[in-house]
Design a protein around this motif. Structure first.
Motif, short mmCIF file in Angstrom:
data_model
loop_
_atom_site.label_atom_id
_atom_site.label_comp_id
_atom_site.label_asym_id
_atom_site.label_seq_id
_atom_site.Cartn_x
_atom_site.Cartn_y
_atom_site.Cartn_z
N LEU A 53 15.96 16.44 -57.22
CA LEU A 53 15.08 17.37 -57.92
C LEU A 53 15.71 17.87 -59.22
O LEU A 53 15.02 18.04 -60.23
CB LEU A 53 14.72 18.56 -57.03
N LYS A 54 17.02 18.07 -59.21
CA LYS A 54 17.71 18.50 -60.42
C LYS A 54 17.62 17.42 -61.50
O LYS A 54 17.35 17.71 -62.67
CB LYS A 54 19.16 18.82 -60.10
N ARG A 55 17.85 16.19 -61.10
CA ARG A 55 17.76 15.09 -62.05
C ARG A 55 16.33 14.93 -62.57
O ARG A 55 16.11 14.72 -63.76
CB ARG A 55 18.22 13.80 -61.37
N LEU A 56 15.37 15.07 -61.67
CA LEU A 56 13.97 14.96 -62.06
C LEU A 56 13.56 16.07 -63.03
O LEU A 56 12.89 15.82 -64.03
CB LEU A 56 13.08 14.99 -60.81
N SER A 57 14.01 17.29 -62.76
CA SER A 57 13.67 18.39 -63.66
C SER A 57 14.35 18.21 -65.01
O SER A 57 13.79 18.55 -66.05
CB SER A 57 14.03 19.73 -63.04
N GLY A 58 15.56 17.65 -65.03
CA GLY A 58 16.23 17.35 -66.30
C GLY A 58 15.47 16.31 -67.10
O GLY A 58 15.32 16.42 -68.32
N ASP A 59 14.97 15.27 -66.41
CA ASP A 59 14.17 14.24 -67.08
C ASP A 59 12.88 14.83 -67.64
O ASP A 59 12.45 14.48 -68.74
CB ASP A 59 13.86 13.09 -66.12
N ILE A 60 12.25 15.71 -66.88
CA ILE A 60 11.01 16.34 -67.34
C ILE A 60 11.30 17.19 -68.57
O ILE A 60 10.54 17.17 -69.55
CB ILE A 60 10.37 17.18 -66.22
N HIS A 61 12.43 17.93 -68.55
CA HIS A 61 12.79 18.77 -69.69
C HIS A 61 13.01 17.92 -70.94
O HIS A 61 12.54 18.26 -72.04
CB HIS A 61 14.04 19.58 -69.36
N GLU A 62 13.71 16.80 -70.78
CA GLU A 62 13.96 15.91 -71.91
C GLU A 62 12.65 15.33 -72.45
O GLU A 62 12.45 15.27 -73.67
CB GLU A 62 14.88 14.78 -71.46
N GLU A 63 11.75 14.96 -71.56
CA GLU A 63 10.46 14.41 -71.99
C GLU A 63 9.63 15.46 -72.73
O GLU A 63 9.00 15.16 -73.75
CB GLU A 63 9.69 13.90 -70.76
N VAL A 64 9.66 16.69 -72.25
CA VAL A 64 8.93 17.77 -72.92
C VAL A 64 9.51 18.02 -74.31
O VAL A 64 8.76 18.20 -75.28
CB VAL A 64 8.96 19.05 -72.06
N ASP A 65 10.83 18.01 -74.44
CA ASP A 65 11.45 18.20 -75.75
C ASP A 65 11.06 17.07 -76.71
O ASP A 65 10.76 17.32 -77.89
CB ASP A 65 12.98 18.25 -75.62
N ASN A 66 11.06 15.84 -76.22
CA ASN A 66 10.66 14.71 -77.06
C ASN A 66 9.21 14.86 -77.53
O ASN A 66 8.90 14.62 -78.70
CB ASN A 66 10.83 13.38 -76.31
N HIS A 67 8.34 15.25 -76.62
CA HIS A 67 6.93 15.40 -77.00
C HIS A 67 6.75 16.56 -77.98
O HIS A 67 5.93 16.47 -78.90
CB HIS A 67 6.06 15.61 -75.76
N ASN A 68 7.50 17.64 -77.81
CA ASN A 68 7.41 18.76 -78.75
C ASN A 68 7.85 18.34 -80.15
O ASN A 68 7.21 18.71 -81.14
CB ASN A 68 8.23 19.95 -78.27
#
Length: 123
Positions: A53-68
């Motif tokens: 879950l920690k790795r998944l949330s990190g990936d989601i955070h990175e994806e959100v930053d890229n989209h922003n």
């Protein structure tokens, strides 16, 4: 069939054991008699899930930053194109107000040239 009995049977089926975590509690064991090995296995399973879950949330955070960042760039590009288009519309208004054929030709020719330059730059 007794509805109360069915409810109790469903509860027993649901809470008989937590198999994914590794704990298998049956009716012959009390909560104090579960051995340490089962607890360790359950903790390892939970630890693996937490890491996932920690790795998944990190990936989601990175994806959100890229989209922003992508949306910010797109917003800047839209602002610059809005400026270019508003300048072109002002020129069109000026041409239609003066009704000069020479100015009309110059404006249309410059619009076509600008369009072609933008087309080749984006290509």
């Amino acid at each position: 069939m007794n509805p109360r009995r069915d409810l109790r049977g469903n509860r027993a089926a649901l809470f008989d054991g937590i198999e994914e975590g590794g704990i298998r509690a049956s009716s012959s064991y009390s909560s104090h008699e579960i051995d340490e090995h089962d607890n360790e296995r359950a903790m390892e399973g939970l630890q693996d899930r937490v890491i996932l879950l920690k790795r998944l949330s990190g990936d989601i955070h990175e994806e959100v930053d890229n989209h922003n960042r992508m949306l910010d760039r797109m917003g800047n590009d839209m602002d610059s194109s809005r400026g270019v288009l508003s300048g072109t519309m002002d020129r069109f208004k000026m041409v239609f107000e003066t009704k000069s054929s020479r100015r009309m030709f110059t404006l249309v020719a410059s619009f076509v040239v600008v369009f072609l330059v933008i087309y080749y730059l984006t290509r």
